[in-house]
Design an enzyme around this catalytic site. Sequence first.
Site, PDB file in Angstrom:
ATOM      1  N   TYR A 197       0.815  -1.207   0.000  1.00 26.04           N
ATOM      2  CA  TYR A 197       0.000   0.000   0.000  1.00 26.04           C
ATOM      3  C   TYR A 197       0.854   1.265   0.000  1.00 26.04           C
ATOM      4  O   TYR A 197       0.447   2.286  -0.533  1.00 26.04           O
ATOM      5  CB  TYR A 197      -0.915   0.032   1.234  1.00 26.04           C
ATOM      6  N   LYS A 207       4.409 -15.400   3.067  1.00 24.70           N
ATOM      7  CA  LYS A 207       4.649 -16.156   1.829  1.00 24.70           C
ATOM      8  C   LYS A 207       6.172 -16.306   1.741  1.00 24.70           C
ATOM      9  O   LYS A 207       6.810 -15.892   0.769  1.00 24.70           O
ATOM     10  CB  LYS A 207       4.060 -15.373   0.638  1.00 24.70           C
ATOM     11  N   ASP A 251      -1.496 -18.760   1.165  1.00 24.94           N
ATOM     12  CA  ASP A 251      -2.445 -19.539   0.355  1.00 24.94           C
ATOM     13  C   ASP A 251      -3.077 -20.657   1.188  1.00 24.94           C
ATOM     14  O   ASP A 251      -4.283 -20.902   1.119  1.00 24.94           O
ATOM     15  CB  ASP A 251      -1.787 -20.075  -0.932  1.00 24.94           C
ATOM     16  N   ASP A 290      -5.807  -7.644   4.081  1.00 27.29           N
ATOM     17  CA  ASP A 290      -6.959  -7.075   3.377  1.00 27.29           C
ATOM     18  C   ASP A 290      -7.781  -8.187   2.736  1.00 27.29           C
ATOM     19  O   ASP A 290      -9.001  -8.262   2.886  1.00 27.29           O
ATOM     20  CB  ASP A 290      -6.472  -6.092   2.306  1.00 27.29           C
ATOM     21  N   ASP A 303     -11.686 -10.071   4.164  1.00 25.13           N
ATOM     22  CA  ASP A 303     -12.931 -10.129   3.383  1.00 25.13           C
ATOM     23  C   ASP A 303     -13.398 -11.584   3.283  1.00 25.13           C
ATOM     24  O   ASP A 303     -14.584 -11.885   3.440  1.00 25.13           O
ATOM     25  CB  ASP A 303     -12.726  -9.599   1.947  1.00 25.13           C
TER      26      ASP A 303
HETATM   27  C1  IPM Z   1     -10.254  -2.245   4.000  1.00 32.60           C
HETATM   28  C2  IPM Z   1     -10.570  -1.630   2.655  1.00 32.60           C
HETATM   29  C3  IPM Z   1      -9.484  -0.605   2.317  1.00 32.60           C
HETATM   30  C4  IPM Z   1      -8.147  -1.353   2.282  1.00 32.60           C
HETATM   31  C5  IPM Z   1      -9.749   0.174   1.018  1.00 32.60           C
HETATM   32  C6  IPM Z   1     -11.066   0.894   1.044  1.00 32.60           C
HETATM   33  C7  IPM Z   1      -8.626   1.115   0.691  1.00 32.60           C
HETATM   34  O1  IPM Z   1     -10.678  -2.617   1.694  1.00 32.60           O
HETATM   35  O2  IPM Z   1     -10.215  -1.489   4.998  1.00 32.60           O
HETATM   36  O3  IPM Z   1     -10.068  -3.466   4.067  1.00 32.60           O
HETATM   37  O4  IPM Z   1      -7.788  -1.903   1.237  1.00 32.60           O
HETATM   38  O5  IPM Z   1      -7.469  -1.373   3.302  1.00 32.60           O
HETATM   39 MG    MG Z   2     -10.541  -4.600   2.435  1.00 35.40          MG
END
Ligand code: IPM
Ligand code: MG
Length: 364
Positions: free
Chosen positions: A141, A191, A223, A247, A251
Site C-alpha cells: 500500500y 509467503k 495460500d 486485506d 474479506d
Molecule cells: C479495508 C478496505 C481498504 C483497504 C480500502 C477501502 C482502501 O478494503 O479497509 O479493508 O484496502 O485497506
Molecule cells: Mg478490504
Amino acid sequence: MEFKLAVLPGDGIGPEIIEEAVKVLGAVGNRFGHGFNLNYGLVGGVAIEKEGTSLSIDTLKMCRRSDAVLLGAVGDPKYDDPQAPVHPEDGLLALRKELGLFANLRPVTVYPSLIDNTNFKPEVIKGVDFIFVRELTGGLYFGRPKRQWRTSRGRRAVDSMVYSEQEIERIVRVGFGIARTRKKKLISVDKANVLQSSRLWRQVTIEASRDYPDIDLEHMLVDACAMRIIQNPRYLDVLVTENTFGDILTDEASMLGGSLGMLASASLAGVPKEGSRTLGMYEPSHGSAPRRARQDMANPIATIISMAMMLRYSLGLTEEAKKVEDAVEKVMEEGYRTYDIMGEGRTKVGTKKMGDLIAERAGG
Ligand code: IPM
Ligand code: MG
C-alpha cells in the site's frame, strides 16, 4: 466523562451507518452518564468534491486533537477510472499513515443465531471466534517505488512490498500480546517460500517469539491460510499478517459471520489494552456500497461493533463496550435482520430500524 470524537461519515452508505452508530453511542452514553463531543469532517469522494482533496489538513488536525476517530466508508464509482488523478481511498490511507495506525484488529465472530444465514455447515462454523491483526501502514500500500510509466516496449507499473524489521516487530508483538489474552496461540501468515519481505517477516517473528515462551507460534503460508479459513476456521485464534494479505483474508473470513456487513475493525497507534486509551480509528471493514446508498438498506452492525471497540480501546470504557456488543447479540437472537443477513422466518428491517433496536437495548 467527556470525550472528543472526530466523525467522518465518508461516501456511499457511510453517512447512514454512521448515523446509527452515533445513535447507539448516544444511548449508551446516556445510560452511563458520558458526554460525547462530536466533530464532523469530510473524507473520500465527498471531500474531493467539497474541499478539493480526499483529506484536508484541517480534517487531519481535527482527528489528531480527538480521543478517537469514527469513520463510515470511502469510495465512489465516479473515481473508478484507473486513470483518475485522485481516488477517495487516498484519504483513508493518508489517515492511517498520518495517525500512525499500524495495528488493525478485525475480530471474526459467528453469532449462533446467524449460523443458518451463512453458506457454511453448522458443524464447520459453530463456535468460530478468531481475530486478525493486520499490519496497516506498510507493504504494497505504501512501499516505494510505486508508479506507472511508459517505455519503448509499452507501459509498465510497479508496487513495492517493503517492510523494515521495526515495522514487522511492532505488529507481531501486538499479535503475541493479544494471543496472551486468548488461547496462547499465534499464527503468523506470510509467503516466505517466495517473497523476501516474508522471509524477513518470519525471521523477525521468530526472534520476537523468544520474549513470549508461553505462546505457541505457528507459521502459515498465506495460500494455505486462505484454504484453512474455509476448511477448518475453528482451528484459528489469533493471526498476524502484512497489509495486503490481511486485506484479502479478512474479506474472505467475513463470510463466516454471514456478511461483510458484520465485520468490525479497529486501527490503533499502539498496543491495545482494555480500559487504557490508545488513539484509534474505527470503521467497518466493508466499503461504501454505492448501490445500496440512500435506500435505508445497509447493515449498520459492523460500524456499531467498531464503535464498541472504540469504547474499549480508545476511551477505556469496557463495561459500555460490552453493553453495545450484548445489545447487538440480543437483536440478532430476536431475529431482526438487514437484507444481507436475512433468512427464513426472520424479520427484515432497514438501517434505521436496526439502529433503533440496538440503541434501545444498549441504553436500557
Ligand atoms: C479495508 C478496505 C481498504 C483497504 C480500502 C477501502 C482502501 O478494503 O479497509 O479493508 O484496502 O485497506
Ligand atoms: Mg478490504
